[in-house]
Write a protein that holds these residues in place. Structure first.
Motif, PDB file in Angstrom:
ATOM      1  N   ALA A  67       7.319  -7.901  -8.291  1.00 19.04           N
ATOM      2  CA  ALA A  67       7.872  -7.210  -9.452  1.00 19.04           C
ATOM      3  C   ALA A  67       6.859  -6.214  -9.993  1.00 19.04           C
ATOM      4  N   VAL A  68       7.372  -5.066 -10.428  1.00 23.47           N
ATOM      5  CA  VAL A  68       6.566  -3.997 -11.011  1.00 23.47           C
ATOM      6  C   VAL A  68       6.559  -4.153 -12.525  1.00 23.47           C
ATOM      7  N   SER A  69       5.431  -3.901 -13.147  1.00 29.86           N
ATOM      8  CA  SER A  69       5.396  -3.781 -14.608  1.00 29.86           C
ATOM      9  C   SER A  69       5.942  -2.393 -14.936  1.00 29.86           C
ATOM     10  N   ALA A  70       7.270  -2.336 -15.102  1.00 32.87           N
ATOM     11  CA  ALA A  70       7.997  -1.068 -15.060  1.00 32.87           C
ATOM     12  C   ALA A  70       8.424  -0.596 -16.442  1.00 32.87           C
ATOM     13  N   PRO A  71       8.156   0.658 -16.771  1.00 35.34           N
ATOM     14  CA  PRO A  71       8.676   1.221 -18.018  1.00 35.34           C
ATOM     15  C   PRO A  71      10.199   1.150 -18.043  1.00 35.34           C
ATOM     16  N   VAL A  72      10.738   0.883 -19.237  1.00 39.82           N
ATOM     17  CA  VAL A  72      12.189   0.780 -19.415  1.00 39.82           C
ATOM     18  C   VAL A  72      12.611   1.630 -20.606  1.00 39.82           C
ATOM     19  N   THR A  73      13.877   2.023 -20.621  1.00 36.76           N
ATOM     20  CA  THR A  73      14.405   2.803 -21.732  1.00 36.76           C
ATOM     21  C   THR A  73      14.832   1.877 -22.862  1.00 36.76           C
ATOM     22  N   TRP A  74      14.949   2.440 -24.050  1.00 38.35           N
ATOM     23  CA  TRP A  74      15.437   1.632 -25.168  1.00 38.35           C
ATOM     24  C   TRP A  74      16.898   1.265 -24.973  1.00 38.35           C
ATOM     25  N   THR A  75      17.657   2.082 -24.287  1.00 39.39           N
ATOM     26  CA  THR A  75      19.046   1.719 -23.977  1.00 39.39           C
ATOM     27  C   THR A  75      19.080   0.481 -23.094  1.00 39.39           C
TER      28      THR A  75
ATOM     29  N   LEU B 157       0.827  -1.204   0.000  1.00 40.11           N
ATOM     30  CA  LEU B 157       0.000   0.000   0.000  1.00 40.11           C
ATOM     31  C   LEU B 157       0.864   1.258   0.000  1.00 40.11           C
ATOM     32  N   HIS B 158       1.983   1.212   0.703  1.00 37.10           N
ATOM     33  CA  HIS B 158       2.890   2.365   0.717  1.00 37.10           C
ATOM     34  C   HIS B 158       3.452   2.623  -0.678  1.00 37.10           C
ATOM     35  N   TYR B 159       3.794   1.550  -1.397  1.00 36.18           N
ATOM     36  CA  TYR B 159       4.293   1.720  -2.777  1.00 36.18           C
ATOM     37  C   TYR B 159       3.256   2.451  -3.621  1.00 36.18           C
ATOM     38  N   TYR B 160       2.017   2.005  -3.550  1.00 36.67           N
ATOM     39  CA  TYR B 160       0.990   2.639  -4.388  1.00 36.67           C
ATOM     40  C   TYR B 160       0.726   4.087  -3.967  1.00 36.67           C
ATOM     41  N   ALA B 161       0.715   4.347  -2.668  1.00 38.66           N
ATOM     42  CA  ALA B 161       0.376   5.695  -2.198  1.00 38.66           C
ATOM     43  C   ALA B 161       1.519   6.680  -2.386  1.00 38.66           C
ATOM     44  N   ALA B 162       2.739   6.261  -2.045  1.00 46.22           N
ATOM     45  CA  ALA B 162       3.855   7.207  -1.958  1.00 46.22           C
ATOM     46  C   ALA B 162       4.718   7.255  -3.206  1.00 46.22           C
ATOM     47  N   THR B 163       4.757   6.161  -3.968  1.00 44.84           N
ATOM     48  CA  THR B 163       5.656   6.096  -5.125  1.00 44.84           C
ATOM     49  C   THR B 163       4.908   6.142  -6.447  1.00 44.84           C
TER      50      THR B 163
ATOM     51  N   ASP C 214      12.861   0.022  -6.104  1.00 43.67           N
ATOM     52  CA  ASP C 214      13.620   0.576  -7.232  1.00 43.67           C
ATOM     53  C   ASP C 214      12.919   1.757  -7.890  1.00 43.67           C
ATOM     54  N   MET C 215      11.619   1.896  -7.666  1.00 48.34           N
ATOM     55  CA  MET C 215      10.839   2.741  -8.556  1.00 48.34           C
ATOM     56  C   MET C 215      10.964   4.240  -8.264  1.00 48.34           C
ATOM     57  N   ALA C 216      11.144   4.624  -7.009  1.00 49.01           N
ATOM     58  CA  ALA C 216      11.263   6.060  -6.723  1.00 49.01           C
ATOM     59  C   ALA C 216      12.485   6.631  -7.430  1.00 49.01           C
ATOM     60  N   GLY C 217      13.599   5.907  -7.379  1.00 54.71           N
ATOM     61  CA  GLY C 217      14.803   6.362  -8.057  1.00 54.71           C
ATOM     62  C   GLY C 217      14.640   6.401  -9.561  1.00 54.71           C
ATOM     63  N   ARG C 218      13.966   5.406 -10.109  1.00 52.59           N
ATOM     64  CA  ARG C 218      13.747   5.390 -11.557  1.00 52.59           C
ATOM     65  C   ARG C 218      12.857   6.562 -11.990  1.00 52.59           C
ATOM     66  N   LEU C 219      11.830   6.835 -11.210  1.00 53.94           N
ATOM     67  CA  LEU C 219      10.947   7.954 -11.558  1.00 53.94           C
ATOM     68  C   LEU C 219      11.676   9.287 -11.431  1.00 53.94           C
ATOM     69  N   GLU C 220      12.563   9.380 -10.452  1.00 53.37           N
ATOM     70  CA  GLU C 220      13.341  10.608 -10.300  1.00 53.37           C
ATOM     71  C   GLU C 220      14.281  10.804 -11.496  1.00 53.37           C
ATOM     72  N   ARG C 221      14.876   9.702 -11.968  1.00 50.06           N
ATOM     73  CA  ARG C 221      15.816   9.791 -13.101  1.00 50.06           C
ATOM     74  C   ARG C 221      15.099  10.005 -14.428  1.00 50.06           C
ATOM     75  N   HIS C 222      14.035   9.260 -14.639  1.00 46.85           N
ATOM     76  CA  HIS C 222      13.433   9.190 -15.976  1.00 46.85           C
ATOM     77  C   HIS C 222      12.078   9.869 -16.096  1.00 46.85           C
ATOM     78  N   GLY C 223      11.419  10.164 -14.972  1.00 50.47           N
ATOM     79  CA  GLY C 223      10.023  10.553 -15.062  1.00 50.47           C
ATOM     80  C   GLY C 223       9.203   9.362 -15.544  1.00 50.47           C
ATOM     81  N   ASP C 224       8.048   9.625 -16.100  1.00 48.80           N
ATOM     82  CA  ASP C 224       7.210   8.549 -16.642  1.00 48.80           C
ATOM     83  C   ASP C 224       7.624   8.281 -18.085  1.00 48.80           C
ATOM     84  N   LEU C 225       8.359   7.199 -18.283  1.00 51.14           N
ATOM     85  CA  LEU C 225       8.824   6.857 -19.635  1.00 51.14           C
ATOM     86  C   LEU C 225       7.666   6.564 -20.580  1.00 51.14           C
ATOM     87  N   LEU C 226       6.504   6.260 -20.021  1.00 53.67           N
ATOM     88  CA  LEU C 226       5.326   5.994 -20.856  1.00 53.67           C
ATOM     89  C   LEU C 226       4.391   7.202 -20.914  1.00 53.67           C
ATOM     90  N   GLY C 227       4.884   8.346 -20.480  1.00 45.06           N
ATOM     91  CA  GLY C 227       4.075   9.564 -20.536  1.00 45.06           C
ATOM     92  C   GLY C 227       3.487   9.856 -21.905  1.00 45.06           C
TER      93      GLY C 227
END
Length: 298
Positions: free
Chosen positions: A245-253, A33-39, A270-283
């Protein structure tokens, strides 16, 4: 005693927060629940918005009973939005539409995977995206899926379409393409055409039919989720697998450089750091005017 919390003015009873849902990692329901609410809330809600949601429920974790439901679960609060959807021809049913944080947390408390169709509630069967589910048959892994994804990316680009990738949260990879609203049957026909071409061009690597006997060591390019009645795991949902496991957006690299399956497994931490680096890759899937037409397959 079940804790009561208030989310955006709605009172929610959040139950069994100490319950371990994922024994392999010790992940509790409270941590989910914390993942969904905070991240995930900000980006996940953008991908859930205006789409009828189907739930894969796993209240006792991935090793317990799993059941898939499209109908609003018993006890759905009156403030959770629902929408009419086509069902069995002319018959109409209703499904939940998760539009806000309170509805998201109500649903997450049920312990669910979020699944959505390729169309929005106000235009059933009119797809605004195309999806390929790349599913590896052992001993193939996501590494082989990445090779297929790169071929599909180039093939789609030749038709003026831009693809974006995410992990399935299981063994494979999903490719998503923003479209001009197009009838689902037409999108399905085009996606099948590309899957057949992929099998022809990469015959040692790809199959486009579901028969399991064809699939060992190959990647099944599943185009069937473009059908109006089908759904796909929503970006950022957790999956009912051994680990959360998260169904997580990934970069082409990341897709180009993937050499082992573990490189494309992402957990909630892993996801807070990824969102900070990449934003929403599926935006771009949710942005206005990003969709392009598919070629006429008739």
């Amino acid at each position: 005693m079940t804790p009561i919390t208030e989310v955006e003015g709605r009172r929610l009873a959040l139950s069994n927060l100490d319950k371990v849902l994922y024994p392999a990692t010790g992940t509790t329901k409270g941590e989910v629940l914390h993942y969904y609410a905070a991240t995930a809330a900000g980006v996940l809600l953008a991908h859930l918005r205006d789409r009828p949601v189907s739930f894969l429920r796993y209240p006792d974790g991935p090793d317990g009973q799993l059941f898939f439901t499209k109908n609003p679960p018993p006890g759905t609060p009156s403030w959770v939005r629902t929408t009419p959807v086509p069902h069995h021809g002319s018959e109409r049913a209703r499904q939940v539409v998760v539009q806000d944080l309170a509805s998201l947390m109500w649903a997450a408390n049920l312990v669910v995977e979020f699944h959505t169709p390729q169309w929005r509630a106000d235009a059933p069967g009119l797809a605004d995206r195309l999806v390929f589910d790349l599913d590896p048959g052992a001993p193939a892994t996501v590494v082989e899926c990445c090779r297929v994804a790169l071929w599909l990316r180039e093939r789609l680009a030749a038709d003026g379409l831009e693809a974006y990738g995410k992990t399935s949260g299981s063994k494979g990879l999903h490719l998503l393409v923003p479209l001009e609203p197009t009838p689902s049957a037409q999108v399905s026909a085009y996606a099948k055409e590309l899957a057949v071409q992929a099998e022809r061009e990469l015959s040692d690597l790809v199959v486009h039919r579901m028969r399991r006997a064809l699939r060992p060591g190959k990647v099944f390019v599943d185009f069937s989720q473009n059908a109006a009645a089908k759904t796909t795991a929503t970006p950022y949902t957790l999956r009912a697998r051994t680990v959360p496991a998260v169904s997580a957006p990934v970069t082409w690299t990341e897709i180009e450089e993937c050499r082992s399956p573990g490189e494309l497994v992402f957990l909630p931490a892993d996801m807070a750091g990824r969102l900070e680096r990449h934003g929403d890759l599926l935006g771009p899937l949710t942005g206005p005017d990003r969709g392009r037409p598919i070629p006429d397959t008739r």
